[in-house]
Design a protein around this motif. Structure first.
Motif, PDB file in Angstrom:
ATOM      1  N   VAL A 263      12.687  42.551-127.355  1.00 34.52           N
ATOM      2  CA  VAL A 263      13.346  43.672-126.669  1.00 34.52           C
ATOM      3  C   VAL A 263      14.732  43.661-126.501  1.00 34.52           C
ATOM      4  O   VAL A 263      15.760  44.268-126.820  1.00 34.52           O
ATOM      5  N   VAL A 264      15.158  42.272-125.928  1.00 35.24           N
ATOM      6  CA  VAL A 264      16.739  42.122-125.772  1.00 35.24           C
ATOM      7  C   VAL A 264      17.237  41.981-127.081  1.00 35.24           C
ATOM      8  O   VAL A 264      18.517  42.623-127.155  1.00 35.24           O
ATOM      9  N   LEU A 265      16.798  41.198-127.908  1.00 37.79           N
ATOM     10  CA  LEU A 265      17.552  41.256-129.336  1.00 37.79           C
ATOM     11  C   LEU A 265      17.498  42.834-130.047  1.00 37.79           C
ATOM     12  O   LEU A 265      18.608  43.094-130.686  1.00 37.79           O
ATOM     13  N   ALA A 266      16.500  43.422-129.809  1.00 38.14           N
ATOM     14  CA  ALA A 266      16.610  44.760-130.415  1.00 38.14           C
ATOM     15  C   ALA A 266      17.650  45.670-129.870  1.00 38.14           C
ATOM     16  O   ALA A 266      18.643  46.350-130.436  1.00 38.14           O
ATOM     17  N   LEU A 267      17.894  45.697-128.447  1.00 38.38           N
ATOM     18  CA  LEU A 267      18.908  46.126-127.783  1.00 38.38           C
ATOM     19  C   LEU A 267      20.339  45.890-128.274  1.00 38.38           C
ATOM     20  O   LEU A 267      21.310  46.303-128.207  1.00 38.38           O
ATOM     21  N   ALA A 268      20.327  44.357-128.397  1.00 39.27           N
ATOM     22  CA  ALA A 268      21.725  43.904-128.626  1.00 39.27           C
ATOM     23  C   ALA A 268      22.106  44.269-130.202  1.00 39.27           C
ATOM     24  O   ALA A 268      23.266  44.766-130.728  1.00 39.27           O
ATOM     25  N   ASN A 269      21.152  44.559-131.031  1.00 36.48           N
ATOM     26  CA  ASN A 269      21.449  44.973-132.378  1.00 36.48           C
ATOM     27  C   ASN A 269      21.763  46.257-132.487  1.00 36.48           C
ATOM     28  O   ASN A 269      22.673  46.842-133.080  1.00 36.48           O
ATOM     29  N   ARG A 273      25.057  48.004-134.232  1.00 39.50           N
ATOM     30  CA  ARG A 273      25.337  49.084-134.812  1.00 39.50           C
ATOM     31  C   ARG A 273      26.462  50.007-134.680  1.00 39.50           C
ATOM     32  O   ARG A 273      27.250  50.366-135.537  1.00 39.50           O
ATOM     33  N   ARG A 274      26.956  49.948-133.383  1.00 46.81           N
ATOM     34  CA  ARG A 274      28.289  50.482-132.998  1.00 46.81           C
ATOM     35  C   ARG A 274      29.499  49.902-133.732  1.00 46.81           C
ATOM     36  O   ARG A 274      30.373  50.360-133.964  1.00 46.81           O
ATOM     37  N   LEU A 275      29.307  48.390-133.803  1.00 46.63           N
ATOM     38  CA  LEU A 275      30.606  47.904-134.381  1.00 46.63           C
ATOM     39  C   LEU A 275      30.412  47.677-136.082  1.00 46.63           C
ATOM     40  O   LEU A 275      31.197  47.413-136.557  1.00 46.63           O
ATOM     41  N   VAL A 276      29.069  47.671-136.605  1.00 40.75           N
ATOM     42  CA  VAL A 276      28.961  47.524-137.834  1.00 40.75           C
ATOM     43  C   VAL A 276      27.984  48.872-138.191  1.00 40.75           C
ATOM     44  O   VAL A 276      26.814  48.415-138.168  1.00 40.75           O
ATOM     45  N   GLU A 282      31.014  46.710-146.719  1.00 39.50           N
ATOM     46  CA  GLU A 282      31.993  45.601-147.370  1.00 39.50           C
ATOM     47  C   GLU A 282      31.634  44.193-146.448  1.00 39.50           C
ATOM     48  O   GLU A 282      31.192  43.239-147.168  1.00 39.50           O
ATOM     49  N   SER A 283      31.488  44.101-145.327  1.00 36.47           N
ATOM     50  CA  SER A 283      31.366  43.193-144.487  1.00 36.47           C
ATOM     51  C   SER A 283      31.420  43.311-143.125  1.00 36.47           C
ATOM     52  O   SER A 283      31.518  44.749-142.727  1.00 36.47           O
ATOM     53  N   ALA A 284      31.217  42.585-142.143  1.00 41.01           N
ATOM     54  CA  ALA A 284      31.168  43.063-140.793  1.00 41.01           C
ATOM     55  C   ALA A 284      32.716  42.759-140.060  1.00 41.01           C
ATOM     56  O   ALA A 284      32.777  42.785-138.937  1.00 41.01           O
TER      57      ALA A 284
END
Length: 285
Positions: A263-269, A273-276, A282-284
């Motif tokens: 749950v924690v990692l899913a929320l972090a991802n 998604r807002r950053l990438v 092309e890249s992060a």
């Protein structure tokens, strides 16, 4: 077969062959030889990556100029681990560090067993961070040369998120014999544990790739990996069903490697998604 697929197959074949030798000769995770085996196992992907990169003329940027993202990589696993404890509270009874305190007292009688809870937490986290930036880092670098090094360079054209998925799956499958035959991370549910390990590595990989790009070198995810290996266990030990790390009926539920951590990692991802964004290919960085 493309270069990424070939590298993955070579890595899995060599790693699993090496595991078979260990399993047939030693066959247990409790052996004093397991630590040495683990380091060697972690370096097989790295040696394959170095050999293929040299053969193909591919530059793997291992080191770089220190920057703030290295600090993020070092500390973020602690944040994830502590957050996973909170997320796991509805799933099992929280007992704090009582089991660990008993183990310390039984084995050494050390004064550490009598430390206040906050002081013991601080000592354990500090010890984990120190290990994460030293011995654990050197071991983790072996894996990262392949997962966030060679494979990232060979899958970069797919885009950040598709590459994250592919690398995460290969990384998780690479753990399969350790989970199934030795009970690594999931001693109570070895078959399901293989599935959970893949989910875990898939959820971790986007942040590790992001740190690879922002940190400018493979060193950043290696530091994250080393710190993770040193501190994630705390998120498991504080629950009633985990007093014995080799016999945990709740291993699919609590801690960073269980549902709480997912749950924690899913929320972090979702935040990542807002950053990438998905359309960014092309890249992060």
């Amino acid at each position: 077969m493309n270069q990424a697929d070939r590298a993955s197959l070579i890595t899995l074949a060599l790693s699993w062959a090496f595991f078979a030798v260990y399993y047939l000769t030693v066959g247990t995770i409790r052996s004093p030889w397991f630590a040495a085996f683990g380091v060697a196992y972690m370096w097989i992907p790295g040696l394959v990556a170095l050999a293929l990169a040299r053969r193909e003329g591919l530059a793997l940027r291992i080191w770089g100029k220190p920057n703030r993202w290295w600090l993020v990589a070092w500390l973020l696993p602690v944040v994830f681990s502590l957050a996973s404890i909170v997320a796991s509270l509805p799933l099992d009874s929280y007992v704090g560090l009582s089991a660990l305190r008993e183990q310390i007292a039984a084995r050494t009688g050390a004064a550490a067993a009598g430390l206040p809870e906050w002081a013991l937490w601080a000592a354990l986290i500090g010890q984990g961070l120190l290990a994460g930036a030293t011995v654990n880092l050197l071991a983790a670098l072996g894996e990262e040369l392949m997962w966030r090094g060679y494979l990232w360079e060979r899958t970069r054209e797919l885009g950040f998120w598709p590459a994250s998925l592919q690398i995460g799956v290969v990384w998780g499958v690479w753990h399969a014999p350790l989970v199934y035959f030795l009970g690594y991370n999931y001693p109570g549910h070895r078959l399901w544990g293989m599935v959970f390990m893949v989910i875990f590595t898939v959820l971790l990989t986007p942040w590790m790739l992001y740190l690879r790009e922002r940190g400018g070198a493979i060193f950043a995810p290696a530091l994250f990996h080393g710190s993770l290996n040193a501190t994630a266990g705390l998120s498991v030990l504080v629950f009633a069903g985990s007093a014995d790390l080799f016999n945990r009926p709740n291993d699919l539920l609590v801690g960073l490697t269980g549902l709480g951590g997912f749950v924690v990692l899913a929320l972090a991802n979702l935040y990542l998604r807002r950053l990438v964004p998905l359309e960014r290919q092309e890249s992060a960085g």
